[in-house]
Design an enzyme around this catalytic site. Structure first.
Site, PDB file in Angstrom:
ATOM      1  N   HIS A 211     -48.406 -68.419  64.465  1.00 17.88           N
ATOM      2  CA  HIS A 211     -47.678 -68.564  65.733  1.00 17.88           C
ATOM      3  C   HIS A 211     -46.785 -69.808  65.695  1.00 17.88           C
ATOM      4  CE1 HIS A 211     -51.352 -66.425  67.656  1.00 17.88           C
ATOM      5  NE2 HIS A 211     -50.358 -65.561  67.681  1.00 17.88           N
TER       6      HIS A 211
ATOM      7  N   LYS B 211     -58.840 -58.389  79.277  1.00 13.58           N
ATOM      8  CA  LYS B 211     -59.106 -58.593  77.860  1.00 13.58           C
ATOM      9  C   LYS B 211     -60.137 -59.704  77.744  1.00 13.58           C
ATOM     10  CE  LYS B 211     -56.034 -58.535  73.870  1.00 13.58           C
ATOM     11  NZ  LYS B 211     -54.703 -58.901  73.369  1.00 13.58           N
TER      12      LYS B 211
ATOM     13  N   ARG C 283     -45.651 -59.142  61.013  1.00  9.36           N
ATOM     14  CA  ARG C 283     -46.389 -59.535  59.812  1.00  9.36           C
ATOM     15  C   ARG C 283     -46.254 -58.512  58.705  1.00  9.36           C
ATOM     16  NH1 ARG C 283     -51.592 -60.630  63.317  1.00  9.36           N
ATOM     17  NH2 ARG C 283     -50.735 -58.689  64.082  1.00  9.36           N
TER      18      ARG C 283
ATOM     19  N   SER D 109     -55.223 -63.919  65.258  1.00 14.27           N
ATOM     20  CA  SER D 109     -56.253 -64.626  66.042  1.00 14.27           C
ATOM     21  C   SER D 109     -57.574 -63.874  65.946  1.00 14.27           C
ATOM     22  CB  SER D 109     -55.827 -64.718  67.508  1.00 14.27           C
ATOM     23  OG  SER D 109     -54.610 -65.403  67.619  1.00 14.27           O
TER      24      SER D 109
END
Ligand code: PNS
Length: 164
Positions: A17, A41, A90, A128
């Site tokens: 990030h 979440k 990514r 993460s």
């Protein structure tokens, strides 16, 4: 003035990030890092903790601010007058999901553009979620996270005797 938003969960912020923040902040006048406040979440860190960690890390980035948002990203972007959404890509596995979101966002709000920065190869595998998985078993996460964040992640898992 060109303002962009880099949205995400940042639970927690990773070196991947930070790389996207550093690179995208050079492309715009102002970058707002937007932390999604998603109560559904189940996050490791509260939104306040995530915002504060990011703020600490942004001291050396004069044109970057950090904020929390909830609801639709495009509504928030409109509200803060951001014309650009920044996302990191990514691998090809990110592509389909990101394409769908970018196209939906553009459909809802035609004045918004999403730009993608490809992550540096060294962070191509990093997320993460993976960091939390490794940390939960007491594995070494120091190469994935900014040094200030490492102990706080272990602390959440009740791990104190990790190598500093
Ligand atoms: O770091 P993440 O979890 O991949 O970030 C996802 C995020 C926050 C960019 C995305 O979930 C989002 O924008 N959520 C807000 C609701 C919304 O606008 N969704 C997209 C429209 S389909």
């Amino acid at each position: 003035m060109k303002r962009a938003i880099y949205p995400g969960s940042f639970d927690p912020v990773t070196k991947g990030h930070l790389d996207i923040i550093a690179r995208s902040s050079r492309l715009v006048d102002e970058l707002v890092v937007g932390v999604l406040n998603n109560s559904a979440k189940n996050a490791l860190f509260s939104v306040t903790e995530r915002v504060n960690m990011l703020k600490e890390l942004m001291i050396d980035f004069p044109n970057v601010t950090v904020d929390a948002f909830d609801g639709l990203l495009v509504d928030y972007a409109k509200r803060i007058d951001a014309a650009v959404i920044v996302r990191g890509l990514r691998a090809v596995t990110d592509f389909e999901y990101e394409l769908q979101i970018a196209q939906t966002n553009h459909e809802i709000y035609a004045d918004i553009e999403t730009i993608f920065l490809t992550t540096r190869l060294e962070y191509a595998y990093l997320s993460s979620t993976i960091v939390k998985e490794v940390a939960s078993y007491g594995g070494d996460i120091s190469r994935f996270l900014p040094p200030q964040i490492v102990a706080r992640v272990y602390e959440k898992y009740g791990i104190r005797d990790f190598e500093k």
